[in-house]
Design an enzyme around this catalytic site. Structure first.
Site, PDB file in Angstrom:
ATOM      1  N   GLU A  88      -3.829   7.810  -4.153  1.00  0.00           N
ATOM      2  CA  GLU A  88      -4.331   7.192  -2.882  1.00  0.00           C
ATOM      3  C   GLU A  88      -4.509   7.676  -1.780  1.00  0.00           C
ATOM      4  OE1 GLU A  88      -5.613   3.930  -3.126  1.00  0.00           O
ATOM      5  OE2 GLU A  88      -4.031   3.965  -4.656  1.00  0.00           O
ATOM      6  N   SER A 125      -8.232   0.735   3.095  1.00  0.00           N
ATOM      7  CA  SER A 125      -8.504   0.415   1.854  1.00  0.00           C
ATOM      8  C   SER A 125      -9.688  -0.542   2.022  1.00  0.00           C
ATOM      9  CB  SER A 125      -7.514  -0.363   1.062  1.00  0.00           C
ATOM     10  OG  SER A 125      -7.931  -0.728   0.076  1.00  0.00           O
ATOM     11  N   THR A 148      -9.374   0.106  -9.686  1.00  0.00           N
ATOM     12  CA  THR A 148      -8.623  -1.009  -9.197  1.00  0.00           C
ATOM     13  C   THR A 148      -8.611  -2.110 -10.124  1.00  0.00           C
ATOM     14  OG1 THR A 148      -9.193  -0.192  -6.883  1.00  0.00           O
ATOM     15  CG2 THR A 148      -8.464  -2.465  -7.186  1.00  0.00           C
ATOM     16  N   GLY A 183     -13.737  -2.130  -7.543  1.00  0.00           N
ATOM     17  CA  GLY A 183     -15.029  -1.423  -7.165  1.00  0.00           C
ATOM     18  C   GLY A 183     -15.028  -0.490  -5.781  1.00  0.00           C
ATOM     19  N   GLU A 219      -6.258   3.737  -7.282  1.00  0.00           N
ATOM     20  CA  GLU A 219      -7.329   4.373  -6.697  1.00  0.00           C
ATOM     21  C   GLU A 219      -8.467   4.950  -7.578  1.00  0.00           C
ATOM     22  OE1 GLU A 219      -9.384   7.205  -5.050  1.00  0.00           O
ATOM     23  OE2 GLU A 219     -10.074   5.638  -3.952  1.00  0.00           O
ATOM     24  N   ARG A 229       0.639  -1.317  -0.011  1.00  0.00           N
ATOM     25  CA  ARG A 229      -0.101   0.159   0.193  1.00  0.00           C
ATOM     26  C   ARG A 229       0.887   1.359  -0.064  1.00  0.00           C
ATOM     27  NH1 ARG A 229      -4.956   1.852  -1.490  1.00  0.00           N
ATOM     28  NH2 ARG A 229      -6.203   2.764   0.418  1.00  0.00           N
TER      29      ARG A 229
END
Length: 582
Positions: A440, A467, A403, A488, A423, A113
């Site tokens: 992000e 997230s 994504t 999604g 993102e 991340r």
């Protein structure tokens, strides 16, 4: 008509005005303008890959066919996705990987991340009056860019689990970047929809638009020599080529000089960035363990909560055609999202009741709030077992869908379940050396406090934003049973949960489970997938007390199922992905 047959006929035909052509399971179908494409279950003996674009799936399959490991194929697939599906993921973003090591018989996860710059302040997304910025005012430009993690994730996991040479994995992507690929209908549609924002920055505009300023259309041959050059450097020098030297310098310069909305990313952020190997978070469901990515992802915890709460009700008997099933799933989801908003964030920065949130007794108490046939009027976060005083407030973050997700199983039985992102679609819209940079940081709450209490998912220097990505490996008898995930935004959680319920409770094969219409409830409004059988449930659900919103729900579920005869792969008909196996 048996339930399984009835659901297949209802769910495969997602829109009534589309006639599907029959086709072989391993052929590539043209994507319809509606985004709906017929998909069939793919079966294989030795290995399998499912990914969001046919070129990326094929690239990964070629690596597996050459004897590469699941991690080898992951490297090539991700790099190809960054080329052919740049709106969704790429080396300017981050990813979560859930991995089964067949040799060690061990499940683990890797956190790639993005991190907040060390120079970021909690008020990064607030105006001079301390009020939150409008979402796109924060997103577009350098302000929203976090330190990318994808390249380091690929490099470090390849060092541990790779079989083929690193350069060999990058070579096919370089070739396609140099020779060009045809823009897919999905990418073309998204360029057109985002034309105004994409046009603000010179490099991005030059890549996605014609010389006369019109968006490039489907079928256009798109070459990306700059991306090829960047990958060639990474091929020769590994992750250092990205985090040190000219590539990092160009990213930093682009972020800090973004017109109208500069950011604060600096070399120190690249120097200090780390991939974190974390234990997978697993929760019980029937005789299975649903395992996924823990904090800073809310995916595994929230999916686990939803499944555990619904287990208190007779979904199997009611079936997928009974609105009560969907009411229970919707209310369980809403309860889980209330906990998500209160508690879930980067556990390295914020104390979290991780085990308490999936405690069986706690979830039975939460499930007892659900009344079949009557929607919950109000929902608040619960009080899970926790040895830490709770003084936090509900989250204020926005997470919009983009994504990508892919799964890989190699001949040795190693399993990759990876969700990857920049993102929002096209991220920050800033392009550097042939790839887009993430946005992000806007996954953090724009507010830091509410009613005097801190928000767990507030922005802090070095912190990873929460997230909803939910790469999942379902375990049975201590062995992988199912790898699944979806893009999604925060709807990922519902997409994954419902597919697992459809397969394990309603006896659908994994393609049928993915095909089924979506009904999702995160924050009170029940989203019902337009053009599907689910619309017929709307009147009954409204009588139960739900506010219903009929809309497109564009999941991108991909799954690989382990069976006694081999592997079964499935790709979402709503997008252009495919499954390939041998």
């Amino acid at each position: 008509m048996p339930l399984k047959t009835a659901l297949l006929s209802a769910s495969v035909l997602l829109t009534s005005n589309i006639v599907f052509a029959n086709q072989a399971a391993d052929s590539v179908a043209p994507e319809h303008s509606s985004g709906i494409e017929e998909k069939q279950l793919v079966k294989a003996k030795d290995w399998m890959i499912t990914a969001a674009n046919p070129l990326a799936t094929q690239a990964g399959a070629d690596i597996l066919a050459q004897g590469g490991s699941a991690i080898d194929a992951m490297v090539t697939t991700q790099l190809m996705l960054g080329l052919v599906e740049p709106q969704s993921s790429g080396i300017g973003g981050g990813a979560f990987l859930v991995y089964w090591d067949a040799k060690k018989q061990q499940l683990t996860s890797f956190d790639g991340r993005e991190t907040a710059p060390l120079n970021a302040t909690p008020r990064l997304f607030q105006n001079e009056q301390g009020e939150p910025l409008k979402f796109y005012d924060a997103v577009v430009g350098g302000r929203s860019v976090g330190t990318p993690g994808t390249v380091k994730l690929l490099w470090e996991t390849h060092q541990k689990y790779g079989k083929l040479a690193w350069s060999k994995l990058i070579e096919p992507v370089v070739k396609v970047a140099e020779q060009g690929f045809e823009i897919s209908p999905r990418l073309a549609t998204m360029i057109e929809k985002d034309a105004e924002r994409l046009s603000r920055f010179t490099a991005t505009k030059q890549y996605f638009f014609n010389s006369d300023g019109t968006p490039k259309v489907a079928g256009t041959l798109l070459k990306n020599p700059q991306y090829a050059q960047t990958l060639t450097l990474i091929s020769k020098q590994g992750a250092d080529a990205f985090y040190q030297g000219d590539v990092a310098a160009d990213i930093i310069r682009t972020v800090q000089s973004a017109p109208g909305n500069p950011g604060v990313l600096a070399q120190q952020d690249f120097d200090q960035y780390q991939i974190k190997q974390r234990p997978a978070v697993c929760s019980a469901y029937q005789s299975y363990q649903i395992c996924g990515m823990g904090p800073p992802s809310s995916g595994a915890l929230t999916v686990g909560q939803i499944l555990a709460m619904t287990e208190s009700f007779d979904l199997q008997q009611w079936g997928a055609n009974d609105p009560r099933s969907w009411q229970v799933i919707a209310d369980a989801s809403r309860l889980a999202f209330a906990d998500r908003g209160m508690y879930m964030a980067d556990e390295d920065y914020v104390p979290m009741p991780t085990q308490g949130l999936i405690d069986r007794e706690y979830l039975k108490q939460r499930a007892a709030l659900i009344q079949p046939g009557k929607a919950l009027k109000t929902v608040s976060a619960g009080t899970p077992p926790w040895n830490y005083a709770q003084h936090q407030s509900e989250d204020q973050s926005i997470e919009l869908p983009s994504t990508s997700h892919f799964n890989i199983v190699d001949k040795q039985g190693n399993v990759v379940s990876m969700t990857t992102t920049i993102e929002n679609a096209f991220g920050s819209r800033l392009m550097v050396r042939g790839f887009l940079l993430n946005n992000e940081l806007t996954d953090f709450s724009f507010k830091t406090h509410h009613q005097g209490r801190p928000i767990a998912n507030r922005l802090e220097p070095g912190k990873r934003p929460r997230s909803s990505m939910a790469p999942t490996i379902v375990m049975h008898n201590n062995q992988p049973y199912l790898a699944i995930g979806s893009p999604g935004g925060s709807r990922i959680i519902g997409y994954v949960s419902q597919a697992i319920i459809a397969h394990l409770q309603w006896d659908m094969d994994i393609q049928q489970a993915i095909n089924q219409p979506h009904l999702l409830n995160r924050f009170g409004t029940l989203d019902v997938e337009a053009g599907t059988q689910a619309e017929s449930f709307a009147p009954e659900l409204e009588k139960m007390g739900f506010k219903v919103n009929v809309r497109d729900l564009n999941s991108g579920l991909h799954a690989i199922l382990f069976t006694k005869d081999g592997l079964e792969g499935a790709a979402d008909p709503r997008r252009e992905g495919r499954a390939i196996g041998q």
